[in-house]
Motif scaffolding. Structure first.
Motif, PDB file in Angstrom:
ATOM      1  N   THR A 174       0.749  -1.162   0.041  1.00 57.35           N
ATOM      2  CA  THR A 174      -0.178   0.087   0.035  1.00 57.35           C
ATOM      3  C   THR A 174       0.873   1.293  -0.106  1.00 57.35           C
ATOM      4  N   PHE A 175       0.230   2.443  -0.286  1.00 58.08           N
ATOM      5  CA  PHE A 175       0.957   3.822  -0.289  1.00 58.08           C
ATOM      6  C   PHE A 175      -0.186   4.959   0.089  1.00 58.08           C
ATOM      7  N   PRO A 176       0.474   5.608   1.234  1.00 52.05           N
ATOM      8  CA  PRO A 176      -0.393   6.497   1.857  1.00 52.05           C
ATOM      9  C   PRO A 176      -1.064   7.496   0.693  1.00 52.05           C
ATOM     10  N   LYS A 177      -2.470   7.587   0.916  1.00 56.61           N
ATOM     11  CA  LYS A 177      -3.153   8.344   0.126  1.00 56.61           C
ATOM     12  C   LYS A 177      -2.453   9.913   0.046  1.00 56.61           C
ATOM     13  N   LYS A 178      -2.148  10.472   1.100  1.00 55.75           N
ATOM     14  CA  LYS A 178      -1.955  11.812   1.096  1.00 55.75           C
ATOM     15  C   LYS A 178      -0.575  11.941   0.513  1.00 55.75           C
ATOM     16  N   THR A 179       0.394  10.887   0.623  1.00 52.45           N
ATOM     17  CA  THR A 179       1.599  10.982   0.027  1.00 52.45           C
ATOM     18  C   THR A 179       1.591  10.774  -1.690  1.00 52.45           C
ATOM     19  N   PHE A 180       0.723   9.772  -1.962  1.00 55.22           N
ATOM     20  CA  PHE A 180       0.318   9.509  -3.360  1.00 55.22           C
ATOM     21  C   PHE A 180      -0.040  10.970  -4.156  1.00 55.22           C
ATOM     22  N   GLU A 181      -0.941  11.484  -3.445  1.00 58.04           N
ATOM     23  CA  GLU A 181      -1.497  12.831  -4.095  1.00 58.04           C
ATOM     24  C   GLU A 181      -0.494  13.831  -4.048  1.00 58.04           C
ATOM     25  N   ALA A 182       0.504  13.955  -3.170  1.00 56.86           N
ATOM     26  CA  ALA A 182       1.342  14.928  -3.455  1.00 56.86           C
ATOM     27  C   ALA A 182       2.395  14.830  -4.349  1.00 56.86           C
ATOM     28  N   PHE A 183       2.783  13.656  -4.647  1.00 55.98           N
ATOM     29  CA  PHE A 183       3.441  13.266  -5.794  1.00 55.98           C
ATOM     30  C   PHE A 183       2.764  13.722  -7.235  1.00 55.98           C
ATOM     31  N   ILE A 184       1.455  13.202  -6.991  1.00 60.91           N
ATOM     32  CA  ILE A 184       0.690  13.424  -8.376  1.00 60.91           C
ATOM     33  C   ILE A 184       0.788  14.847  -8.613  1.00 60.91           C
ATOM     34  N   THR A 185       0.649  15.897  -7.770  1.00 59.45           N
ATOM     35  CA  THR A 185       0.474  17.298  -7.814  1.00 59.45           C
ATOM     36  C   THR A 185       2.116  17.775  -8.009  1.00 59.45           C
ATOM     37  N   GLN A 186       3.102  17.067  -7.873  1.00 58.45           N
ATOM     38  CA  GLN A 186       4.154  17.690  -7.733  1.00 58.45           C
ATOM     39  C   GLN A 186       4.584  18.752  -6.665  1.00 58.45           C
ATOM     40  N   GLU A 187       3.933  18.266  -5.472  1.00 56.83           N
ATOM     41  CA  GLU A 187       4.273  19.072  -4.358  1.00 56.83           C
ATOM     42  C   GLU A 187       5.258  18.428  -3.380  1.00 56.83           C
ATOM     43  N   VAL A 188       6.037  17.295  -3.572  1.00 60.26           N
ATOM     44  CA  VAL A 188       6.812  16.843  -2.713  1.00 60.26           C
ATOM     45  C   VAL A 188       8.262  17.286  -3.125  1.00 60.26           C
ATOM     46  N   SER A 189       8.961  18.082  -2.115  1.00 57.09           N
ATOM     47  CA  SER A 189       9.994  19.150  -2.253  1.00 57.09           C
ATOM     48  C   SER A 189      11.498  18.120  -2.074  1.00 57.09           C
ATOM     49  N   ALA A 190      11.111  17.035  -1.268  1.00 57.37           N
ATOM     50  CA  ALA A 190      12.345  16.300  -1.005  1.00 57.37           C
ATOM     51  C   ALA A 190      12.067  14.830  -0.539  1.00 57.37           C
ATOM     52  N   VAL A 191      12.813  13.789  -0.758  1.00 52.76           N
ATOM     53  CA  VAL A 191      12.602  12.354  -0.368  1.00 52.76           C
ATOM     54  C   VAL A 191      13.758  12.040   0.502  1.00 52.76           C
ATOM     55  N   THR A 192      13.601  11.418   1.574  1.00 52.06           N
ATOM     56  CA  THR A 192      14.751  11.116   2.245  1.00 52.06           C
ATOM     57  C   THR A 192      14.924   9.482   2.326  1.00 52.06           C
ATOM     58  N   PHE A 193      16.002   9.069   2.624  1.00 55.11           N
ATOM     59  CA  PHE A 193      16.327   7.540   2.291  1.00 55.11           C
ATOM     60  C   PHE A 193      17.274   7.311   3.358  1.00 55.11           C
TER      61      PHE A 193
END
Length: 269
Positions: A174-193
């Motif tokens: 599964t993938f959290p809905k809120k995080t998925f929507e942020a990727f869709i709308t290009q609103e993710v500034s950074a991803v940490t690993f």
């Protein structure tokens, strides 16, 4: 708190049930976070190899733990053979890779005898405090995947290095809905690993959701790694890394994230 950073959103990739401390540190720094569990921790397919090794702990000189998952697996299985972390054989020493691993041990009431200075596996071999190579090491590791560097390096110099699976790590479905929507709308500034396995699983989840063009969802997103091996994996799977934590821990990851977000912020001033 840096209020001007609150408009930026960072995705915290993580293992299940292991985000609380990271989440707190990022929130205290004024960073808005999005959650992405990218690692499921489960029991190994077969406990017998680990149980047999634990039954013969007296024959080992060192116990090597490289993750909090390994610590938890160890504590869980020791009870099946009549030990506890506070009743280990007196001759047995413990080496922990990473601050989180040593802290997990400490919370259970046991101190590490050795922690490599750089908190990474490579430095463990370089600085290992055993002058006599005629020693025997038991390592608790992940069942599937993971690096073979330690086993190869120790065995090359004549150390008896035994590895047993204490857990396995799998990719969530599964993938959290809120995080998925942020990727869709290009609103993710950074991803940490925080690990190579989490990089791989995150990429697989993104490909599952967005198909072959999944990398397009990251074109304006900074990639932030916790350390050298994670950075190598990021380059392999994502083609780049924009920042690496220094030191290679959660505090260093927050600092690296702040630097990246501040750079992004200045572009809009």
């Amino acid at each position: 708190m840096s209020s001007h950073l609150s408009s930026f959103q960072i995705v915290l990739t993580r293992a299940e049930k292991q985000q609380s401390n990271a989440s707190r540190l990022f929130k205290e720094a004024g960073i808005t976070i999005l959650d992405l569990p990218a690692l499921e921790i489960n029991s190994p397919n077969n406990w017998n190899p680990m149980d047999k090794a634990l039954e013969s702990l007296n024959s080992f000189d060192w116990l090597l733990l490289s993750s909090t998952n390994g610590v938890e697996a160890l504590e869980k299985r020791l009870t099946t053979v009549g030990y506890g972390l506070n009743t280990l054989p007196p001759n047995l020493k413990i080496a922990s890779i990473g601050y989180k691993t040593s802290l997990a041990l400490e919370k259970l009431g046991y101190m590490s005898d050795y922690i490599p200075p750089d908190f990474v596996a490579d430095s463990l071999v370089t600085y290992f405090p055993a002058s006599n190579i005629d020693i025997k090491i038991l390592a608790i590791r992940v069942q599937n995947g993971g690096r073979t560097f330690l086993a190869e390096a120790f065995r090359e110099v004549g150390v008896k290095f035994i590895e047993v699976a204490g857990y396995q790590s799998n990719c969530p479905k599964t993938f959290p809905k809120k995080t998925f929507e942020a990727f869709i709308t290009q609103e993710v500034s950074a991803v940490t690993f925080t690990s190579s396995k989490i990089v791989q699983h995150t990429c697989r989840l993104l490909e599952k959701l967005f198909g072959t063009s999944w990398r397009e969802q990251l074109k304006s997103t900074a990639i932030i790694s916790i350390g050298p091996q994670t950075t190598i994996t990021c380059h392999k799977w994502l083609g780049r890394v924009d920042a690496e934590a220094n030191p290679h821990n959660l505090e260093g990851l927050v600092t690296a994230s702040l630097e990246v977000l501040n750079q992004k912020s200045t572009k809009f001033i």
